[in-house]
Design an enzyme around this catalytic site. Structure first.
Site, short mmCIF file in Angstrom:
data_model
loop_
_atom_site.label_atom_id
_atom_site.label_comp_id
_atom_site.label_asym_id
_atom_site.label_seq_id
_atom_site.Cartn_x
_atom_site.Cartn_y
_atom_site.Cartn_z
N ASP A 194 16.16 -6.70 -40.73
CA ASP A 194 16.50 -6.72 -41.80
C ASP A 194 15.43 -6.99 -42.78
O ASP A 194 14.36 -7.97 -42.68
CB ASP A 194 17.36 -8.11 -42.88
N CYS A 211 20.23 -19.33 1.76
CA CYS A 211 19.31 -17.35 1.36
C CYS A 211 20.85 -17.10 0.80
O CYS A 211 21.63 -18.08 -0.40
CB CYS A 211 19.47 -17.13 2.78
N CYS A 229 24.39 -17.69 1.45
CA CYS A 229 25.08 -18.53 1.88
C CYS A 229 25.48 -18.78 -0.18
O CYS A 229 27.17 -18.42 -1.05
CB CYS A 229 24.36 -19.73 1.52
N ASP A 269 24.09 -10.28 -41.97
CA ASP A 269 23.84 -9.01 -40.95
C ASP A 269 24.76 -9.41 -39.70
O ASP A 269 24.87 -8.77 -38.22
CB ASP A 269 22.61 -9.29 -40.49
N ASP A 307 19.01 -12.62 -40.33
CA ASP A 307 19.29 -13.74 -40.76
C ASP A 307 20.55 -14.39 -39.43
O ASP A 307 20.86 -15.80 -39.85
CB ASP A 307 19.82 -14.20 -41.98
#
Length: 849
Positions: A530, A15, A18, A738, A734
């Protein structure tokens, strides 16, 4: 500090509590910077200082918390090990490999045995470690495939759960029949009248008693003994994981879902045993000696059924990883010692010559050295047309060779290959936690102790204030509260949705680096695009060359202009520079060498060619310098108005020509931008191109807000300005020019094709050059976050409503109590419902499909 990262497969978690315990244990270990434990994937991602700690110590920390780590082992032969003066260097080299737990070498047998974390290391890394120690392996190491191992482990888990559930279900049916006989015999008992399940079964119990009338009375005492014996195998075998987990928790002073189930069913079984074999303890006090054997077997059976269905469903959440990993080839034809041999793909090493025949998958990444062919790269790019491959071209593993036979030299193999990096990116994203999970994690950390406290409180209240038989009522309330509480639903709410969401994204060519990025992407309201390579193809070509005139009135030749311009541009990586260089090569113009090359950010490039200073610059920069353009200025303006990019060629400070370069717009760009707008997003274009050229492209694709003539460094400033206005910004570019803006944005999206996308440092990478991938990424992120929110809502609501009902809050109003059996069914359903909710993401389809 020497940073390292490893993903540990955790065993024994049942669970979210744990997961919280394991995470705390790892975080507290020396040398660990951070640890994130994902209950849905049963994996822990640990960042640590490998100079301060070792993988074995991390595993010891997990074991100290009461859990274990999955590991694999491999034994291989090492040549000439018998003659080595010592095996210590070999063992030390192997232990330094990330993910290796233990390494032992045996000189007598000339073998080395290595225990390692599956997926954390590869056979190639082990072989390199052996070579670095001065030895050689006799044959390639056949390390265990982590994906195959996980699949087999899942099958074993499902098979085991099926067997345990089948036993519990069979016993439950028989126990229910026995209990109905006891129920009919004690029809006037108060608890039978208020127990919700008892009310439902009472008519059947009376009919059963009527059917057996006249065939001899059955002593209720013997029925109880028979049920006690019948239930024992369910407790001992089917319920063993719960009791073992409970005992482990007691030893390590932790509590989890096993504790709730173990304590609840053990209390019911022990209570029933006492009522069976020592009924005088109850009858002497004027109480009915009721038994709850059917509840014990039904609770264990229903919870096992929930785990079985959950295991099957969770297996489907990680199908994307298995499909990705399964794309690769299994074998390769490699040239070794002048001969062609077939090897497992894991045995290929960088530098090997690999032969690929028509119709075969390319096994690893490499560079073509011989032959020509066409390769289907749709796995990476989504483009249906095969790509021609010649000597010097790059090929990518898992793509399909369609026609000719080629030989290539392997460059990247295993986890370093494009496919390996893609799989790793998806796995990394699935091992992280989204910020939305933090509240659930905090609740899960204290959930079990709080539930135990509430169960004890319910026991005390019923014992002190409840009707007779008070002990029976209080015991039922205690067991029901323990059984109905479910931390699993809280733990599964986020990671299962992340598993399916990121896997589905990968199927559509979208790599999301973290669940945090996925959540941020859903909040984006402004998208900056861009131009070059994002809206346009990024493959510009020269369309016009308009030259100046010589003093005698004759125009300069286009070839002469290209000779000077290409000489400078050959050193530049800008797309416009590549277009100029390509035009020179197409026209077979000799490209002269350049000296003193310098790139001028956002303005152009310059260099010395044949003792002349050559500049290839933007129209804007030429005017800033007040260069004499003459009629070329009006020509440049006209070309810019047509959407082309004019660049000015300057030789010794004299304008020689204007070169017009056009970059075609992607055919899907207009539709993608329209979709973004329909989603309520503000779309802006940012470009270093001239204002006229940028506006022409923007008008064609339907963008009204254009920021042109922007330097790469200024794009990040634009992002910051928008963020200061309170806007959540996604920057799409790209991924190279950028980079500052991509890093500054709330979400950076790198759009591209081929293997480079797997190397980008953006939050989201698109393997395909289609701008519609941005739409898909945002749609999928919104859908995933909505699913997470829904999962968490139901998980919290279930516990908020279920626990009070189990404690008996309905009794004063409706005179009913919730049965432990119904509580166990509700608990099993709560976990399963969260997983099934997440699996609905598998039906996600992009808007245009």
């Amino acid at each position: 500090m020497s940073k390292a990262r490893i993903v540990l497969p955790i065993e024994g978690m049942s669970c979210a509590s744990c997961a919280a315990t394991v995470q705390e244990a790892l975080t507290s270990a020396g040398g660990v910077a951070s640890a994130t434990v994902n209950y849905a994937t049963a994996k822990a991602a640990v960042d640590y200082d490998d100079a301060q700690t070792h993988v074995a110590e991390l595993i010891q920390a997990v074991r100290a918390a009461g859990y274990d780590c999955g590991k694999a082992g491999v034994t291989f032969t090492v040549e000439q090990l018998h003659y080595a003066p010592s095996v210590v260097p070999l063992e030390q080299a192997l232990r330094r490999v990330p993910g290796v737990i233990r390494a032992v070498a045996n000189q007598a047998t000339e073998t080395a045995t290595v225990d390692y974390i599956p997926g954390a290391t590869t056979a190639q890394e082990l072989e390199r470690a052996v070579e670095q120690a001065g030895f050689r392996v006799a044959e390639p190491i056949a390390a265990e495939d982590p994906v195959q191992r996980e699949r087999l482990a899942r099958h074993r888990e499902i098979r085991t759960l099926t067997g345990k559930f089948a036993l519990a279900a069979a016993v439950t049916v028989v126990s229910m029949l026995g209990s109905m006989l006891l129920m009919a015999h004690d029809a006037d008992v108060t608890l039978r009248q208020v127990d919700l399940l008892g009310r439902l079964l009472m008519p059947l119990a009376l009919r059963l008693q009527e059917g057996l009338a006249g065939r001899g009375a059955i002593d209720p005492g013997w029925i109880k003994v028979g049920l006690a014996i019948l239930t024992l195998p369910v407790v001992v075998w089917s319920g063993r994981p719960f009791y073992r987990g409970t005992w482990s928790g007691f030893k390590h002073r932790t509590a989890d879902m096993n504790t709730l189930i173990g304590v609840g069913t053990a209390a019911a079984y022990l209570y029933s045993l006492a009522a069976t074999f020592a009924p005088q303890l109850f009858t002497g006090a004027g109480r009915q000696a009721d038994v709850y054997y059917e509840a014990v077997s039904a609770i264990i059976g229903l919870i096992l059924l929930g785990r079985l269905l959950e295991a099957r469903a969770k297996g489907r959440t990680s199908e994307a990883i298995r499909r990705l990993a399964g794309l690769g080839a299994r074998s390769a034809h490699v040239v070794r010692d002048g001969k062609e041999v077939e090897l497992a793909v894991e045995a290929v090493v960088p530098g090997d010559l690999v032969i690929v025949k028509p119709g075969e998958k390319i096994p690893v990444d490499g560079i073509v050295t011989e032959g020509t062919s066409a390769v289907d790269e749709s796995m990476l790019t989504g483009e249906p047309m095969p790509v021609p491959k010649r000597i010097g071209d790059e090929v990518v593993g898992a793509t399909l060779n369609t026609t000719g036979s080629v030989t290539f030299r392997a460059t990247r193999v295993g986890k370093d290959s494009a496919l390996g990096q893609i799989v790793q990116l998806v796995e990394d994203a699935q091992s992280t936690k989204a910020p939305i999970q933090r509240l659930a994690d905090r609740v899960a950390g204290v959930f079990v102790p709080v539930v135990i406290a509430l169960a004890i409180a319910a026991f005390v209240v019923w014992f002190d204030l409840g009707p007779e038989p008070a002990l029976v009522f209080s015991t039922v309330a205690f067991v029901t509260v323990l059984i109905i509480a479910c931390p699993c639903a809280l733990g599964l709410a986020t990671p299962t949705a992340i598993l399916v969401g990121t896997g589905k994204a990968a199927e559509h060519g979208i790599l999301i680096r973290s669940s945090e990025a996925l959540e941020r992407l859903s909040a984006v309201r402004t998208v900056l695009l861009d131009k070059t390579g994002t809206i346009t193809e990024g493959r510009p070509s020269v369309t016009h060359i308009i030259t100046a005139k010589r003093p005698d009135g004759t125009p300069l030749s286009a070839s002469e202009v290209l000779k000077w311009a290409a000489a400078v541009e050959q050193r530049s990586e800008h797309p416009l520079a590549l277009a100029v260089t390509k035009a020179a090569k197409d026209r077979q113009v000799d490209i002269l060498p350049v000296e003193k090359f310098a790139a001028m950010e956002g303005r152009g490039a310059r260099g010395t060619v044949d003792r002349r200073i050559i500049e290839v610059i933007s129209l804007r920069h030429a005017r800033e310098r007040s260069l004499e353009l003459g009629t070329l200025g009006s020509d440049a303006d006209r070309l810019a108005a047509q959407g082309r990019t004019p660049v000015i060629v300057v030789v010794n400070n004299t304008v020689y020509a204007v070169i017009a370069i056009s970059d075609p717009i992607k055919h899907t760009a207009k539709d993608a931008i329209a979709y973004l707008k329909r989603m309520g997003l503000a779309v802006k274009m940012v470009s270093g191109d001239s204002k006229r050229g940028a506006e022409a492209v923007a008008k064609e694709v339907g963008i009204e807000d254009v920021l042109a003539e922007v330097l790469p460094s200024q794009k990040a400033d634009i992002v910051r300005k928008l963020q200061r206005q309170g806007k959540h910004v996604a920057m799409v570019g790209d991924g190279i020019n950028d980079a500052p803006a991509l890093a500054q944005a709330d979400v950076g999206i790198a759009i591209g094709t081929g293997t480079d996308v797997a190397m980008e440092a953006s939050d989201v990478s698109l393997m395909r050059g289609d701008l519609r991938g941005v739409v898909t990424a945002i749609q999928l992120s919104r859908r995933t976050v909505r699913t997470i929110q829904l999962n968490l809502f139901w998980a919290f609501l279930y516990n908020v409503i279920g626990i009070p009902v189990a404690a008996g809050v309905l009794y004063p109003f409706f005179h009913v109590l919730l049965s432990p059996v119904l509580a166990s069914a509700a608990m099993a359903w709560s976990s399963l419902s969260v997983v099934l909710s997440s699996l609905t993401l598998r039906r996600f389809r992009p808007a245009w499909t």
